[in-house]
Design a protein around this motif. Sequence first.
Motif, PDB file in Angstrom:
ATOM      1  N   LEU A   9       0.835  -1.209   0.000  1.00 42.25           N
ATOM      2  CA  LEU A   9       0.000   0.000   0.000  1.00 42.25           C
ATOM      3  C   LEU A   9       0.868   1.255   0.000  1.00 42.25           C
ATOM      4  N   THR A  10       1.897   1.238   0.820  1.00 42.48           N
ATOM      5  CA  THR A  10       2.754   2.420   0.930  1.00 42.48           C
ATOM      6  C   THR A  10       3.552   2.657  -0.347  1.00 42.48           C
ATOM      7  N   ALA A  71      -6.414   7.618   1.723  1.00 42.76           N
ATOM      8  CA  ALA A  71      -7.425   7.458   2.776  1.00 42.76           C
ATOM      9  C   ALA A  71      -7.303   6.081   3.422  1.00 42.76           C
ATOM     10  N   VAL A  72      -7.101   5.062   2.605  1.00 49.75           N
ATOM     11  CA  VAL A  72      -6.932   3.698   3.133  1.00 49.75           C
ATOM     12  C   VAL A  72      -5.684   3.627   4.013  1.00 49.75           C
ATOM     13  N   ILE A  73      -4.597   4.211   3.546  1.00 52.11           N
ATOM     14  CA  ILE A  73      -3.362   4.212   4.331  1.00 52.11           C
ATOM     15  C   ILE A  73      -3.586   4.906   5.674  1.00 52.11           C
ATOM     16  N   ALA A  74      -4.290   6.033   5.662  1.00 53.06           N
ATOM     17  CA  ALA A  74      -4.563   6.757   6.912  1.00 53.06           C
ATOM     18  C   ALA A  74      -5.404   5.909   7.858  1.00 53.06           C
ATOM     19  N   VAL A  75      -6.455   5.278   7.357  1.00 47.99           N
ATOM     20  CA  VAL A  75      -7.321   4.457   8.203  1.00 47.99           C
ATOM     21  C   VAL A  75      -6.556   3.263   8.761  1.00 47.99           C
ATOM     22  N   VAL A  76      -5.816   2.572   7.895  1.00 46.90           N
ATOM     23  CA  VAL A  76      -5.031   1.410   8.343  1.00 46.90           C
ATOM     24  C   VAL A  76      -3.996   1.845   9.381  1.00 46.90           C
ATOM     25  N   THR A  77      -3.397   3.004   9.184  1.00 47.80           N
ATOM     26  CA  THR A  77      -2.409   3.498  10.141  1.00 47.80           C
ATOM     27  C   THR A  77      -3.060   3.776  11.492  1.00 47.80           C
ATOM     28  N   PHE A  78      -4.229   4.402  11.480  1.00 48.41           N
ATOM     29  CA  PHE A  78      -4.930   4.653  12.741  1.00 48.41           C
ATOM     30  C   PHE A  78      -5.332   3.351  13.430  1.00 48.41           C
ATOM     31  N   VAL A  79      -5.750   2.363  12.666  1.00 48.96           N
ATOM     32  CA  VAL A  79      -6.174   1.089  13.241  1.00 48.96           C
ATOM     33  C   VAL A  79      -4.991   0.278  13.759  1.00 48.96           C
ATOM     34  N   LEU A  80      -3.949   0.147  12.953  1.00 50.10           N
ATOM     35  CA  LEU A  80      -2.802  -0.691  13.327  1.00 50.10           C
ATOM     36  C   LEU A  80      -1.782   0.042  14.201  1.00 50.10           C
ATOM     37  N   TRP A  81      -1.683   1.343  14.027  1.00 50.72           N
ATOM     38  CA  TRP A  81      -0.722   2.207  14.708  1.00 50.72           C
ATOM     39  C   TRP A  81       0.652   1.535  14.786  1.00 50.72           C
ATOM     40  N   LEU A  90       0.763   9.265   8.204  1.00 47.66           N
ATOM     41  CA  LEU A  90      -0.357  10.190   8.420  1.00 47.66           C
ATOM     42  C   LEU A  90      -0.099  11.543   7.757  1.00 47.66           C
ATOM     43  N   VAL A  91       1.137  12.006   7.814  1.00 43.70           N
ATOM     44  CA  VAL A  91       1.488  13.275   7.152  1.00 43.70           C
ATOM     45  C   VAL A  91       1.327  13.135   5.641  1.00 43.70           C
ATOM     46  N   GLY A  92       1.829  12.039   5.086  1.00 43.58           N
ATOM     47  CA  GLY A  92       1.696  11.820   3.643  1.00 43.58           C
ATOM     48  C   GLY A  92       0.242  11.782   3.206  1.00 43.58           C
ATOM     49  N   SER A  93      -0.576  11.082   3.956  1.00 48.94           N
ATOM     50  CA  SER A  93      -1.999  11.001   3.620  1.00 48.94           C
ATOM     51  C   SER A  93      -2.662  12.373   3.710  1.00 48.94           C
ATOM     52  N   ALA A  94      -2.367  13.113   4.786  1.00 46.82           N
ATOM     53  CA  ALA A  94      -2.972  14.439   4.953  1.00 46.82           C
ATOM     54  C   ALA A  94      -2.525  15.401   3.849  1.00 46.82           C
ATOM     55  N   VAL A 152       7.279  11.911  -0.606  1.00 43.23           N
ATOM     56  CA  VAL A 152       8.474  11.894   0.249  1.00 43.23           C
ATOM     57  C   VAL A 152       8.130  11.319   1.624  1.00 43.23           C
ATOM     58  N   ALA A 153       7.003  11.721   2.193  1.00 41.27           N
ATOM     59  CA  ALA A 153       6.612  11.208   3.502  1.00 41.27           C
ATOM     60  C   ALA A 153       6.421   9.690   3.464  1.00 41.27           C
ATOM     61  N   TYR A 154       5.810   9.196   2.406  1.00 44.51           N
ATOM     62  CA  TYR A 154       5.629   7.746   2.293  1.00 44.51           C
ATOM     63  C   TYR A 154       6.968   7.031   2.127  1.00 44.51           C
TER      64      TYR A 154
END
Length: 159
Positions: A9-10, A71-81, A90-94, A152-154
Amino acid sequence: MIDGPYFVLTVLGVLGTGLVAGVFCGFSTFVMRGLATLPPAQGVAAMNAINVAAVTPPFMAVFLGSAVLCAVIAVVTFVLWPQEGTVELLVGSALYLFGSFGVTMVANVPRNDALLKLEPDISEAAAYWPAYVREWTMWNHVRTAASAGAAVAYVLALT
Protein backbone atom coordinates in the motif's frame (compact mmCIF):
# COMPACT_ATOMS: atom_id res chain seq x y z
CA MET A 1 10.12 -1.62 8.94
CA ILE A 2 6.74 -1.74 7.26
CA ASP A 3 6.12 -5.08 5.57
CA GLY A 4 3.51 -7.28 3.90
CA PRO A 5 0.37 -5.76 2.41
CA TYR A 6 1.00 -2.53 4.29
CA PHE A 7 4.35 -2.21 2.48
CA VAL A 8 2.59 -2.68 -0.87
CA LEU A 9 0.00 0.00 0.00
CA THR A 10 2.75 2.42 0.93
CA VAL A 11 4.79 1.76 -2.22
CA LEU A 12 1.64 2.29 -4.29
CA GLY A 13 1.09 5.51 -2.34
CA VAL A 14 4.58 6.68 -3.28
CA LEU A 15 3.93 5.84 -6.92
CA GLY A 16 0.49 7.45 -7.13
CA THR A 17 1.31 10.66 -5.29
CA GLY A 18 4.59 10.93 -7.18
CA LEU A 19 2.88 10.55 -10.55
CA VAL A 20 0.33 13.22 -9.66
CA ALA A 21 3.12 15.51 -8.43
CA GLY A 22 4.81 15.07 -11.81
CA VAL A 23 1.67 16.01 -13.75
CA PHE A 24 1.10 19.08 -11.57
CA CYS A 25 4.78 20.03 -11.78
CA GLY A 26 4.57 20.00 -15.57
CA PHE A 27 1.69 22.45 -15.43
CA SER A 28 3.45 24.71 -12.94
CA THR A 29 6.77 24.80 -14.74
CA PHE A 30 5.88 25.03 -18.43
CA VAL A 31 2.30 24.27 -19.50
CA MET A 32 0.68 27.29 -17.86
CA ARG A 33 3.58 29.54 -18.88
CA GLY A 34 3.14 28.42 -22.46
CA LEU A 35 -0.62 28.93 -22.38
CA ALA A 36 -0.17 32.39 -20.84
CA THR A 37 1.85 33.52 -23.87
CA LEU A 38 -1.05 32.79 -26.22
CA PRO A 39 -3.68 35.36 -27.11
CA PRO A 40 -6.48 35.03 -24.52
CA ALA A 41 -8.96 33.37 -26.90
CA GLN A 42 -6.42 30.69 -27.80
CA GLY A 43 -5.31 30.23 -24.19
CA VAL A 44 -8.90 29.85 -22.98
CA ALA A 45 -9.74 27.39 -25.75
CA ALA A 46 -6.60 25.34 -25.11
CA MET A 47 -7.09 25.24 -21.33
CA ASN A 48 -10.74 24.27 -21.73
CA ALA A 49 -9.68 21.42 -24.02
CA ILE A 50 -7.06 20.32 -21.47
CA ASN A 51 -9.58 20.43 -18.63
CA VAL A 52 -12.05 18.28 -20.59
CA ALA A 53 -9.31 15.81 -21.55
CA ALA A 54 -8.10 15.56 -17.93
CA VAL A 55 -11.39 14.08 -16.74
CA THR A 56 -10.80 10.77 -18.49
CA PRO A 57 -10.13 7.34 -16.98
CA PRO A 58 -6.30 7.31 -17.25
CA PHE A 59 -5.68 10.48 -15.24
CA MET A 60 -8.69 10.10 -12.96
CA ALA A 61 -7.60 6.55 -12.05
CA VAL A 62 -4.26 7.91 -10.85
CA PHE A 63 -5.63 11.10 -9.24
CA LEU A 64 -8.71 9.63 -7.55
CA GLY A 65 -7.08 6.25 -7.00
CA SER A 66 -4.30 7.98 -5.09
CA ALA A 67 -6.86 9.80 -2.93
CA VAL A 68 -8.58 6.52 -2.09
CA LEU A 69 -5.23 4.88 -1.42
CA CYS A 70 -4.15 7.73 0.87
CA ALA A 71 -7.43 7.46 2.78
CA VAL A 72 -6.93 3.70 3.13
CA ILE A 73 -3.36 4.21 4.33
CA ALA A 74 -4.56 6.76 6.91
CA VAL A 75 -7.32 4.46 8.20
CA VAL A 76 -5.03 1.41 8.34
CA THR A 77 -2.41 3.50 10.14
CA PHE A 78 -4.93 4.65 12.74
CA VAL A 79 -6.17 1.09 13.24
CA LEU A 80 -2.80 -0.69 13.33
CA TRP A 81 -0.72 2.21 14.71
CA PRO A 82 2.60 0.70 13.58
CA GLN A 83 5.70 1.18 15.70
CA GLU A 84 7.53 2.79 12.79
CA GLY A 85 6.42 5.24 10.13
CA THR A 86 3.14 6.29 11.75
CA VAL A 87 3.80 10.02 11.62
CA GLU A 88 5.14 9.88 8.07
CA LEU A 89 2.16 7.83 6.84
CA LEU A 90 -0.36 10.19 8.42
CA VAL A 91 1.49 13.28 7.15
CA GLY A 92 1.70 11.82 3.64
CA SER A 93 -2.00 11.00 3.62
CA ALA A 94 -2.97 14.44 4.95
CA LEU A 95 -0.75 16.24 2.46
CA TYR A 96 -2.31 14.48 -0.50
CA LEU A 97 -5.91 14.43 0.73
CA PHE A 98 -5.99 18.08 1.79
CA GLY A 99 -3.16 19.73 -0.16
CA SER A 100 -3.70 17.98 -3.48
CA PHE A 101 -7.18 16.50 -3.71
CA GLY A 102 -8.82 19.09 -1.43
CA VAL A 103 -7.17 22.08 -3.12
CA THR A 104 -8.19 20.68 -6.50
CA MET A 105 -11.83 20.54 -5.42
CA VAL A 106 -12.01 23.97 -3.75
CA ALA A 107 -9.57 26.04 -5.83
CA ASN A 108 -8.76 24.60 -9.26
CA VAL A 109 -12.03 22.93 -10.30
CA PRO A 110 -14.20 26.02 -9.60
CA ARG A 111 -11.85 28.10 -11.74
CA ASN A 112 -11.96 25.47 -14.48
CA ASP A 113 -15.76 25.45 -14.37
CA ALA A 114 -15.89 29.26 -14.61
CA LEU A 115 -13.51 29.23 -17.57
CA LEU A 116 -15.48 26.51 -19.34
CA LYS A 117 -18.62 28.67 -19.21
CA LEU A 118 -16.90 31.40 -21.22
CA GLU A 119 -16.75 31.44 -24.99
CA PRO A 120 -13.08 31.97 -25.84
CA ASP A 121 -13.70 34.90 -28.21
CA ILE A 122 -15.76 37.11 -25.86
CA SER A 123 -14.33 40.04 -23.91
CA GLU A 124 -15.21 38.44 -20.55
CA ALA A 125 -12.92 35.50 -21.38
CA ALA A 126 -10.08 37.86 -22.32
CA ALA A 127 -10.58 39.80 -19.08
CA TYR A 128 -10.77 36.64 -16.92
CA TRP A 129 -7.82 34.83 -18.54
CA PRO A 130 -4.89 36.65 -16.80
CA ALA A 131 -6.47 36.22 -13.34
CA TYR A 132 -7.31 32.60 -14.10
CA VAL A 133 -3.72 31.81 -15.12
CA ARG A 134 -2.27 33.57 -12.06
CA GLU A 135 -4.67 32.09 -9.48
CA TRP A 136 -4.94 28.60 -10.99
CA THR A 137 -1.15 28.34 -11.22
CA MET A 138 -0.66 29.53 -7.65
CA TRP A 139 -3.00 26.82 -6.37
CA ASN A 140 -1.35 24.32 -8.69
CA HIS A 141 1.99 25.08 -7.00
CA VAL A 142 0.33 24.10 -3.71
CA ARG A 143 -0.96 20.85 -5.23
CA THR A 144 2.47 20.09 -6.66
CA ALA A 145 4.25 20.62 -3.35
CA ALA A 146 1.61 18.68 -1.40
CA SER A 147 1.71 15.71 -3.78
CA ALA A 148 5.51 15.63 -3.80
CA GLY A 149 5.55 16.01 -0.02
CA ALA A 150 3.17 13.06 0.31
CA ALA A 151 5.44 10.91 -1.84
CA VAL A 152 8.47 11.89 0.25
CA ALA A 153 6.61 11.21 3.50
CA TYR A 154 5.63 7.75 2.29
CA VAL A 155 9.21 7.02 1.23
CA LEU A 156 10.41 8.09 4.67
CA ALA A 157 7.85 5.76 6.25
CA LEU A 158 9.46 2.90 4.34
CA THR A 159 12.97 3.63 5.62
